[in-house]
Design an enzyme around this catalytic site. Structure first.
Site, PDB file in Angstrom:
ATOM      1  CE  LYS A  16       2.060  -1.529 -52.109  1.00  0.00           C
ATOM      2  NZ  LYS A  16       3.075  -2.529 -51.782  1.00  0.00           N
TER       3      LYS A  16
HETATM    4  C1  PLP Z   1       2.956  -3.821 -51.389  1.00  0.00           C
HETATM    5  C2  PLP Z   1       4.070  -4.741 -52.088  1.00  0.00           C
HETATM    6  C3  PLP Z   1       3.492  -6.145 -51.916  1.00  0.00           C
HETATM    7  C4  PLP Z   1       2.090  -6.677 -51.503  1.00  0.00           C
HETATM    8  O1  PLP Z   1       1.055  -6.302 -52.277  1.00  0.00           O
HETATM    9  P1  PLP Z   1      -0.312  -6.211 -51.691  1.00  0.00           P
HETATM   10  O2  PLP Z   1      -1.311  -5.449 -52.821  1.00  0.00           O
HETATM   11  O3  PLP Z   1      -0.304  -5.471 -50.450  1.00  0.00           O
HETATM   12  O4  PLP Z   1      -0.885  -7.715 -51.531  1.00  0.00           O
HETATM   13  C5  PLP Z   1       4.625  -7.145 -52.514  1.00  0.00           C
HETATM   14  N1  PLP Z   1       5.609  -6.566 -52.773  1.00  0.00           N
HETATM   15  C6  PLP Z   1       6.217  -5.468 -52.664  1.00  0.00           C
HETATM   16  C7  PLP Z   1       7.469  -5.111 -53.168  1.00  0.00           C
HETATM   17  C8  PLP Z   1       5.029  -4.526 -52.226  1.00  0.00           C
HETATM   18  O5  PLP Z   1       5.496  -3.334 -52.118  1.00  0.00           O
END
Ligand code: PLP
Length: 459
Positions: free
Chosen positions: A112
């Site tokens: 993120k």
């Molecule tokens: C947020 C997240 C996901 C999922 O991503 P989305 O965009 O919500 O589908 C997968 N792995 C990690 C480590 C995350 O922080």
């Protein structure tokens, strides 16, 4: 390039408008008014080159240049810094036709950061252009909040409120949010689950009494800016693999990351099939595979950032699969909001299946896959990554596949230790958090309490 809503909003917004709004005025999500399409050879060349330049090119294609070339450059530089591993695309080939793309070389060791580092400077640029202040309200199952706090702490124009489900995020995730000392950040812990937090955010965004205090928006992956920050790495990874239209297997919660890959394919990049791998919170995979979209209570799993039962970006996919029918999209999600249970038409289900596939991975398989990745390849992977790798191994049949690795294993030490019999090495960036002072505002699972806490903060 302007933006429309998934539920019929057609008065175009610029990128800056979509970024600051979060949700579209029709209650849906912003999408580009039309998908730009680029010459495949031109895209392929850009994908092989510098990641910052590739990002600038994509941002400009999607209208981010309304914020000025300087802002685009600054945003691209930030996301590039969070992406590279030792100066290179963080792609590791582990078998014939199987690669792992590590997306966790940013400040909070999860993918993120890639988008959040990018949109913080863009948001500041948009606000200073308008001379306004903004309150960002965000729900997190762990990683979003941490990445947002790191990216926005100290911003002159933004006040950030983060809701997390108390006791349902890993200790490292919590520390990354709650130890940052910044006057413009409020961490709220809710006695509920992630979907409760997400519901509060949706409600707060429509709260008239808050709008009197200034702009209010969200940096959840409903925000188009977030998705845009995740498109360039699909192109860079495909180019680095040397494969022709590799399939991507994406560990999925809100379907934001997977939809970014879909967008990359849509604009003509070298991106092949997209597969969403989910944990036992599998409303998305059930919807695609059985045609029934049902909301259940979320079950806590080891891949906590994917414990999502009402994946917000599913709406963008439904909109596209319906042939961009705002009314049909609105009807489907209105029914889902009211009843928590929608049966998709046969046409809709097959249109969805033509765009993506999805599968569910159990906790047991997740754990075995962590062990397998270490024994077979010497890779220490996190539970989210293991969900994707498990699905990728199941789908392998001679075609090239890139599995996304979305967090460092040390963010989830308990489960990884159970799987491996030893603890993952703890990087410096995590070690320094222990013992720091934490600040959390705990509340009951109640919207009135959420509203009061936010009002107290923004004044
Ligand atoms: C947020 C997240 C996901 C999922 O991503 P989305 O965009 O919500 O589908 C997968 N792995 C990690 C480590 C995350 O922080």
């Amino acid at each position: 390039m302007n933006y429309i809503g998934t539920r019929g909003f057609h008065n175009h917004r610029t990128f800056a408008g979509a970024l600051l709004d979060g949700l579209a005025p029709d209650g849906g999500l912003y999408v580009p008014q039309s998908w730009p399409s680029l010459d495949a050879a031109e895209l392929a060349t850009a994908a092989k080159g510098d990641y910052g330049v590739l990002t600038e090119k994509l941002l400009t294609l999607f209208g981010v240049d309304v914020l000025g070339a300087e802002a685009v450059k600054a945003a691209a530089a930030k996301t590039k810094a969070a992406f590279l591993r030792n100066g290179e695309t963080p792609l590791t080939q582990v078998e014939d036709n199987l690669w792992i793309l590590e997306l966790w070389h940013g400040p909070t060791l999860a993918f993120k950061d890639m988008a959040m580092q990018m949109i913080a400077p863009l948001t500041d640029a948009a606000l200073s252009q308008r001379g306004e202040k903004l309150t960002l309200v965000t729900a997190t199952s762990g990683d979003t909040g941490a990445a947002a706090v790191r990216a926005f702490a100290g911003s002159a124009h933004v006040r950030l409120v983060v809701f997390h489900p108390l006791g349902r995020v890993s200790p490292v995730q919590r520390l990354q949010m709650t130890t940052v000392e910044a006057d413009n950040v409020l961490n709220i812990g809710v006695e509920g689950d992630f979907d409760d937090c997400q519901r509060f955010v949706k409600q707060l965004l429509g709260e008239a009494s808050l709008k009197e205090t200034g702009l209010i928006s969200s940096v959840n992956s409903i925000n188009w800016g977030r998705l845009l920050g995740q498109v360039p790495y699909y192109l860079a990874a495909a180019a680095a693999s040397g494969a022709d239209h590799p399939e991507f297997v994406v560990p999925t919660g809100n379907f934001g990351d997977a939809f970014a890959g879909w967008a990359g394919r849509k604009i003509g990049a070298n991106v092949g099939h997209l597969h969403a791998a989910v944990n036992s919170n599998d409303a998305l995979s059930q919807a695609i595979n059985t045609g029934r979209y049902v909301r259940h209570q979320a079950t806590p799993t080891a891949s906590v950032s994917m414990d999502v039962q009402a994946p917000s970006n599913f709406e963008r996919l439904v909109f596209e699969a319906s042939g961009r029918e705002g009314a049909a999209t609105k009807a489907l999600f209105d029914t889902f909001a009211a009843d928590g249970d929608v049966t998709l038409s046969a046409d809709m289900q097959s249109a969805l299946k033509a765009e993506v596939s999805a599968s569910t991975v159990s906790e047991e398989t997740t754990k075995k896959t962590i062990k397998h990745a270490y024994d077979a390849w010497g890779q220490v992977i996190c539970p989210h990554t293991a969900v994707a790798v498990a699905a990728a191994l199941e789908r392998k049949s001679g075609k090239p596949i890139i599995a996304l690795s979305t967090a460092h294993a040390a963010k989830f030490p308990e489960f990884v230790t159970e799987a491996l019999g030893f603890a993952p090495e703890v990087p410096e960036a995590i070690q320094v958090l222990y013992g720091r002072k934490e600040t959390i505002t705990p509340i009951k699972n109640d919207y009135a309490a959420a509203l009061a806490a936010v009002k107290g903060f923004v004044g």
